[in-house]
Write a protein that holds these residues in place. Structure first.
Motif, PDB file in Angstrom:
ATOM      1  N   ASP A 184       1.256  -1.617   0.396  1.00 42.81           N
ATOM      2  CA  ASP A 184      -0.318  -0.805  -0.339  1.00 42.81           C
ATOM      3  C   ASP A 184       1.103   1.541   0.037  1.00 42.81           C
ATOM      4  N   PHE A 185       1.072   1.872  -1.376  1.00 39.92           N
ATOM      5  CA  PHE A 185       2.183   3.175  -1.272  1.00 39.92           C
ATOM      6  C   PHE A 185       1.268   4.329  -1.446  1.00 39.92           C
ATOM      7  N   ASN A 186      -0.018   4.662  -0.543  1.00 38.35           N
ATOM      8  CA  ASN A 186      -0.896   5.481  -0.830  1.00 38.35           C
ATOM      9  C   ASN A 186      -0.416   6.472  -1.337  1.00 38.35           C
ATOM     10  N   SER A 187      -0.140   6.008  -2.638  1.00 39.10           N
ATOM     11  CA  SER A 187      -0.134   6.907  -3.651  1.00 39.10           C
ATOM     12  C   SER A 187      -0.644   6.509  -5.098  1.00 39.10           C
ATOM     13  N   ASP A 188      -0.660   7.545  -5.775  1.00 37.46           N
ATOM     14  CA  ASP A 188      -0.794   6.859  -7.465  1.00 37.46           C
ATOM     15  C   ASP A 188       0.603   5.962  -8.085  1.00 37.46           C
ATOM     16  N   ALA A 189       0.700   5.368  -8.644  1.00 37.94           N
ATOM     17  CA  ALA A 189       1.574   4.589  -9.385  1.00 37.94           C
ATOM     18  C   ALA A 189       2.792   5.780  -9.864  1.00 37.94           C
ATOM     19  N   THR A 233     -10.433   1.597  -9.415  1.00 37.85           N
ATOM     20  CA  THR A 233      -9.708   1.647  -8.019  1.00 37.85           C
ATOM     21  C   THR A 233      -9.614   0.231  -6.931  1.00 37.85           C
ATOM     22  N   THR A 234      -8.492   0.809  -6.083  1.00 36.52           N
ATOM     23  CA  THR A 234      -7.956  -0.677  -5.086  1.00 36.52           C
ATOM     24  C   THR A 234      -8.225   0.383  -3.401  1.00 36.52           C
ATOM     25  N   LEU A 235      -9.491   1.608  -3.210  1.00 36.11           N
ATOM     26  CA  LEU A 235      -9.986   1.771  -2.196  1.00 36.11           C
ATOM     27  C   LEU A 235     -11.402   0.814  -2.175  1.00 36.11           C
ATOM     28  N   ASN A 236     -12.240   1.134  -1.851  1.00 37.35           N
ATOM     29  CA  ASN A 236     -13.148   0.320  -1.501  1.00 37.35           C
ATOM     30  C   ASN A 236     -13.823   1.196  -1.177  1.00 37.35           C
ATOM     31  N   PRO A 237     -15.351   1.350  -2.075  1.00 38.56           N
ATOM     32  CA  PRO A 237     -15.916   2.819  -2.495  1.00 38.56           C
ATOM     33  C   PRO A 237     -17.199   3.032  -0.959  1.00 38.56           C
ATOM     34  N   ALA A 238     -17.206   1.784  -0.814  1.00 44.75           N
ATOM     35  CA  ALA A 238     -18.573   1.390   0.291  1.00 44.75           C
ATOM     36  C   ALA A 238     -17.581   2.345   1.546  1.00 44.75           C
ATOM     37  N   TYR A 239     -16.251   2.429   1.803  1.00 46.67           N
ATOM     38  CA  TYR A 239     -15.320   3.117   2.913  1.00 46.67           C
ATOM     39  C   TYR A 239     -14.943   4.721   2.084  1.00 46.67           C
ATOM     40  N   LEU A 240     -14.283   5.100   0.753  1.00 43.96           N
ATOM     41  CA  LEU A 240     -13.243   5.951   0.661  1.00 43.96           C
ATOM     42  C   LEU A 240     -13.091   6.218  -0.399  1.00 43.96           C
ATOM     43  N   PRO A 241     -13.026   6.939  -0.963  1.00 41.58           N
ATOM     44  CA  PRO A 241     -12.498   8.380  -2.698  1.00 41.58           C
ATOM     45  C   PRO A 241     -11.768   7.067  -3.446  1.00 41.58           C
ATOM     46  N   ALA A 242     -12.558   6.925  -4.853  1.00 40.26           N
ATOM     47  CA  ALA A 242     -12.011   5.738  -5.101  1.00 40.26           C
ATOM     48  C   ALA A 242     -10.260   6.507  -5.579  1.00 40.26           C
ATOM     49  N   GLN A 243      -9.554   5.829  -5.770  1.00 38.99           N
ATOM     50  CA  GLN A 243      -7.844   5.645  -6.239  1.00 38.99           C
ATOM     51  C   GLN A 243      -7.440   4.167  -5.995  1.00 38.99           C
ATOM     52  N   TRP A 257     -17.338  -6.701   3.433  1.00 36.84           N
ATOM     53  CA  TRP A 257     -16.503  -6.463   2.130  1.00 36.84           C
ATOM     54  C   TRP A 257     -15.190  -7.343   3.121  1.00 36.84           C
ATOM     55  N   ALA A 258     -13.814  -7.196   2.482  1.00 39.31           N
ATOM     56  CA  ALA A 258     -12.748  -8.278   3.026  1.00 39.31           C
ATOM     57  C   ALA A 258     -12.511  -7.612   3.610  1.00 39.31           C
ATOM     58  N   SER A 259     -11.605  -5.690   3.164  1.00 41.66           N
ATOM     59  CA  SER A 259     -11.353  -4.858   3.961  1.00 41.66           C
ATOM     60  C   SER A 259     -12.466  -3.453   3.231  1.00 41.66           C
ATOM     61  N   ASP A 260     -11.822  -2.718   3.628  1.00 45.92           N
ATOM     62  CA  ASP A 260     -11.958  -1.035   3.289  1.00 45.92           C
ATOM     63  C   ASP A 260     -11.052  -1.044   2.046  1.00 45.92           C
ATOM     64  N   HIS A 261     -10.068  -2.128   1.707  1.00 43.76           N
ATOM     65  CA  HIS A 261      -9.120  -1.828   0.784  1.00 43.76           C
ATOM     66  C   HIS A 261      -9.184  -3.020   0.245  1.00 43.76           C
ATOM     67  N   PHE A 262      -9.287  -3.211  -1.246  1.00 45.24           N
ATOM     68  CA  PHE A 262      -9.140  -4.414  -2.532  1.00 45.24           C
ATOM     69  C   PHE A 262      -7.939  -4.933  -2.563  1.00 45.24           C
ATOM     70  N   GLY A 263      -7.675  -5.792  -3.201  1.00 40.61           N
ATOM     71  CA  GLY A 263      -6.543  -7.168  -3.347  1.00 40.61           C
ATOM     72  C   GLY A 263      -5.791  -6.535  -4.216  1.00 40.61           C
ATOM     73  N   MET A 264      -4.880  -6.383  -5.116  1.00 36.96           N
ATOM     74  CA  MET A 264      -3.952  -6.647  -6.252  1.00 36.96           C
ATOM     75  C   MET A 264      -3.536  -7.534  -6.448  1.00 36.96           C
ATOM     76  N   LEU A 265      -3.418  -8.570  -7.353  1.00 36.77           N
ATOM     77  CA  LEU A 265      -3.204  -9.280  -8.075  1.00 36.77           C
ATOM     78  C   LEU A 265      -2.141  -9.440  -9.158  1.00 36.77           C
ATOM     79  N   ALA A 266      -0.795 -10.166  -9.167  1.00 35.64           N
ATOM     80  CA  ALA A 266       0.363  -9.661 -10.587  1.00 35.64           C
ATOM     81  C   ALA A 266       0.361 -10.974 -10.168  1.00 35.64           C
ATOM     82  N   VAL A 267       0.480 -11.861 -11.631  1.00 35.32           N
ATOM     83  CA  VAL A 267       1.379 -12.737 -12.058  1.00 35.32           C
ATOM     84  C   VAL A 267       2.424 -13.118 -13.479  1.00 35.32           C
TER      85      VAL A 267
END
Length: 251
Positions: free
Chosen positions: A162-167, A198-208, A237-247
């Protein structure tokens, strides 16, 4: 000819014990079993009286080895930090407190065996959270990259968290100069529609999109990058964030 091996890396901010943790835990465990990542980077991991260390708890449920890092001393009743969960045994483990030290941020490193292909150097972190704290995040990125240079072996590098910032934000420029944003590479138009990516869950936080997996483009080929753990179950919900998966596939 043997196919090049792949590695599945998932990052998730756990949101510590907020909400209904037992029901959130059940959802997370079910989804992680389905997704079968080789490495899991967790942020906002909590341990306190009456609550087993969340990373160790999830690791035990899933059969993963756990590396928990925290600025809180091991004997403290309450500990808070980040974790790396690995399916394979780690050949080396390291951790560092990131500069500036008064922000209490950490990074974890694990050298993860990848069969006969050798090992992958995996790093996990969670940067400063204040929206106006770009200068602090830039210092933390510099500290993180110094940690990578001091601990990496010959294997390719992955950095998740979680980098708390756009890539593509200025504070992550030094990181982006060396490593590539997996999701941004797979979805080059993502920045034009933050709500859809977004990886921030809009149910809790603004999209980003602030949760990322960065990879060495010279050593990896990107197979897939997607947002996961982004559906509720029976209103949970699993969290106030969504997960990020990379293969990723080794070159």
């Amino acid at each position: 000819m043997r196919a090049a091996p792949t590695i599945r890396v998932l990052s998730l901010n756990l949101w510590h014990d907020k909400g209904d943790w037992p029901r959130r835990r059940a959802l997370i465990v079910d989804e992680l079993r389905r997704l079968r990542p080789d490495v899991i980077a967790l942020q906002e991991v909590l341990q306190r009286d009456g609550l087993r260390n969340q990373a160790e708890d999830l690791g035990a449920a899933l059969g993963y080895r756990v590396q928990f890092v925290s600025v809180d001393p091991p004997q403290a009743a309450r500990r808070y930090g980040n974790a790396l969960l690995t399916r394979a045994r780690s050949r080396a483990r390291d951790q560092r407190k990131l500069d500036p030290l008064d922000d209490y941020r950490t990074a974890a490193h694990a050298r993860v065996a990848l069969g006969r292909a050798g090992a992958v150097e995996v790093y996990a972190t969670h940067l400063h959270n204040d929206r106006q704290g770009g200068a602090i995040r830039a210092r933390q990125v510099a500290s993180l990259l110094d940690f990578v240079d001091a601990t990496r072996g010959d294997g390719p590098v992955l950095i998740a968290g979680d980098f708390n910032s756009d890539a593509d934000s200025p504070e992550l420029n030094a990181l982006a100069a060396r490593y590539r944003d997996a999701y941004g590479s797979a979805h080059p138009q993502a920045s034009a529609d933050p709500a859809a990516h977004t990886t921030l869950n809009p149910a809790y936080l603004p999209a980003q999109r602030i949760d990322h997996v960065f990879y060495d483009p010279q050593r990896f080929e990107l197979v897939e990058a997607k947002i996961v753990l982004d559906r509720s179950r029976e209103g949970v919900w699993a969290s106030d964030h969504f997960g990020m998966l990379a293969v990723l596939r080794l070159r």
